[in-house]
Structure formats: C-alpha cells, structure tokens
Design a protein around this motif. Structure first.
Motif, PDB file in Angstrom:
ATOM      1  N   GLN A 176      -5.555   5.869   9.881  1.00 47.48           N
ATOM      2  CA  GLN A 176      -6.621   6.633   9.238  1.00 47.48           C
ATOM      3  C   GLN A 176      -6.106   7.361   8.002  1.00 47.48           C
ATOM      4  O   GLN A 176      -6.780   7.416   6.970  1.00 47.48           O
ATOM      5  N   LYS A 182      -5.586   4.902   5.157  1.00 48.37           N
ATOM      6  CA  LYS A 182      -6.891   4.465   4.642  1.00 48.37           C
ATOM      7  C   LYS A 182      -7.502   5.547   3.762  1.00 48.37           C
ATOM      8  O   LYS A 182      -8.057   5.254   2.689  1.00 48.37           O
ATOM      9  N   ASP A 217      -6.331   3.803   0.660  1.00 49.72           N
ATOM     10  CA  ASP A 217      -7.245   2.701   1.000  1.00 49.72           C
ATOM     11  C   ASP A 217      -6.475   1.409   1.306  1.00 49.72           C
ATOM     12  O   ASP A 217      -6.848   0.318   0.876  1.00 49.72           O
ATOM     13  N   SER A 254      -3.753  -0.472   4.530  1.00 52.47           N
ATOM     14  CA  SER A 254      -3.078  -0.340   5.813  1.00 52.47           C
ATOM     15  C   SER A 254      -1.620   0.039   5.549  1.00 52.47           C
ATOM     16  O   SER A 254      -1.148  -0.012   4.407  1.00 52.47           O
TER      17      SER A 254
END
Length: 292
Positions: free
Chosen positions: A218, A221, A225, A227
């Motif tokens: 999270q 991200k 933005d 992984s």
C-alpha cells in the motif's frame, strides 16, 4: 530491612543497583558492526600483487557487502580505476611494472580519476614511507600485516561522506517523511537500494521497514504508484544508466552488480525499458541521457 525514616536521597543510595552494565567488549562489537554496515554496496578496487593477501582481503570486504574488483600491479590499477571509477582503491606500494606511489600520482592528476580515494596497504613501515604515501595523494596508510577490522573501520570512516552512486527512480518524492506511508516507503526503499545485487523476499523488505507485506504494498502504491519489485526494477535500470554513462565497466559486470542472472536477461530488460540495448545506449553517449 531498610529504615523508611531515612531521607529519600539517602534511601536511593541504599537501593540495589537495577541497571545492567554492558561489557565494553559487547559495546565495541556493536559499534564496530554499525560502522562496518556503511560499507555495504561500496565499490572497491584492491591493487595487490600477492594473490593470497589479495584474496583474503577481498573475501573480508565481500562479507561486508562490498563489490570488489582486483588488480595485480599499478598499471592494471590505473586502467581498472579509469574503467570502473570505484569508491576507493586499496593499493599496495611495492608492485611490478608500476609501483603504488606512481599509480597514485597518476590517478590524482587525471581529470577522470582524481576524485577516487586511494588507501595504501604496505609493508614499508618507516615514518618516511608513510609521508611519501600521503604526499602522493593517498587518504590513509596502513601497515602490513594489518587487522581486517581496522581496514574496514578506516574504509567506513573515509567513505562516510561520499554518497553511494544510486539514482532514485523518477516520481520518488523528496523531503522529510510526514506520513506512515512515507516512513514505510523510505525505510523499504533504503533497504532495497543498498543491495541492488540481490532480490529479497517481500517478507524481508517488510521486516526491514517494520511493517507487513500488505501494508508495504500500500505504501509503495501510494508513494510511487508501483509495486515493490517494479520499483526495484526501475531503480536498477536507472543505476544501469549511470554505470553505462560514467564508467567503462563491462555490460556483464553491470548485470551482475545489479542482480541479473545473466547479461542476456539484463540486455532484454534494458531494451524493454529504454528501447536500446546497453551497448547501443553507451555508444549513443550524451544523446541517450534523456532516456534516463
């Protein structure tokens, strides 16, 4: 039984000591481990004509997480330094073809290599020998036989102010962490960028950042933005750009330093990202800089 009528300050003096004294050896070990951790990811060249001494020192430095390159005489050390631009050169003095003092003077007068630090490791132990080494441009002079821990700590001292050649991926925000996402991202990205030659498990990255795998994803991200592994791949590609532009390292060596299992895998990944093979990118020179 203590007399409760005594003043509180006198009572305190009579209380048993509840503090644990850390043995000096344990504290010294902790400090040494902390200092040596600064060597992780550093690129060091060892110029030594004695194979056994060279290999023993190389093994020790690799255990500290260093990328180690080797040269067997002063002439080879000059060529390797020009090609690799390491963080520091560990140089013997008495070597064939070109001695360490001469090699150091040449490196310190070269526009490309003058910023590379040189540390002498030598069996010549007189005060004059040390003076000559420092006058040649070395930052330090260690006598043989030396203690590996001393070499490591002196390296950490000299390299602490020198930034590691790592480029943050585009989109990475700068500034002090302000949110939980910021804190997790900064801790995890520092962990990843310090060891780009390895691909850790997500659990290891999460543990280093003090969180769990789900919360780690999270944070990445939210911040970039991407992984975690997309971020690592992008960081590797941008570091590859730097190494291709600033050094003459072989493409296979760059691939290994950035954690690719083969030169072919590295070439394929680089071309997919930038539209050029590493060789084409290097040949394009400055004109290819916009790609990175």
């Amino acid at each position: 039984m203590l007399d409760s009528t005594l003043p509180s300050d006198e009572m305190a003096l009579l209380q048993p000591n509840v503090f644990t004294v850390v043995p000096s050896e344990s504290m010294n070990d902790h400090i040494q481990t902390s200092e040596l951790s600064r060597l992780h990811g550093r690129r060091l060249l060892i110029a030594e004509d004695e194979p056994i001494q060279q290999e023993l020192l190389a093994q020790y430095l690799r255990k500290q997480g260093c990328h180690v390159y080797l040269a067997s005489d002063g002439a080879e050390a000059i060529a390797q330094t020009r090609r690799l631009l390491p963080d520091l050169v560990l140089m013997d003095i008495n070597m064939p073809h070109c001695d360490g003092l001469t090699a150091c003077r040449i490196l310190k007068t070269g526009c490309r290599t003058r910023s590379v630090d040189v540390m002498f490791l030598s069996g010549a132990t007189t005060p004059d020998d040390r003076v000559h080494g420092l006058l040649a441009g070395a930052v330090d002079y260690i006598h043989k036989p030396f203690n590996f821990a001393e070499v490591g700590l002196r390296l950490a001292l000299h390299l602490q102010e020198k930034p590691k050649p790592v480029v943050m991926p585009a989109g990475t925000a700068q500034g002090s962490p302000a949110t939980l996402d910021d804190l997790i991202f900064e801790a995890a990205s520092s962990y990843l960028l310090a060891q780009m030659d390895r691909t850790p498990k997500l659990e290891q990255v999460a543990r280093a950042a003090g969180t769990n795998v789900s919360r780690l994803g999270q944070a990445f991200k939210q911040r970039v933005d991407m992984s975690v592994f997309e971020y690592l791949r992008e960081a590797r590609m941008r570091q590859a750009c730097q190494l291709l532009k600033q050094t003459l390292m072989e493409i296979q060596s760059i691939a290994q330093e950035l954690g690719f299992t083969s030169g072919a895998n590295f070439t394929a990944a680089f071309k997919a990202r930038f539209g050029l093979t590493p060789g084409q990118f290097r040949q394009a020179g400055v004109g290819s800089s916009e790609a990175c």
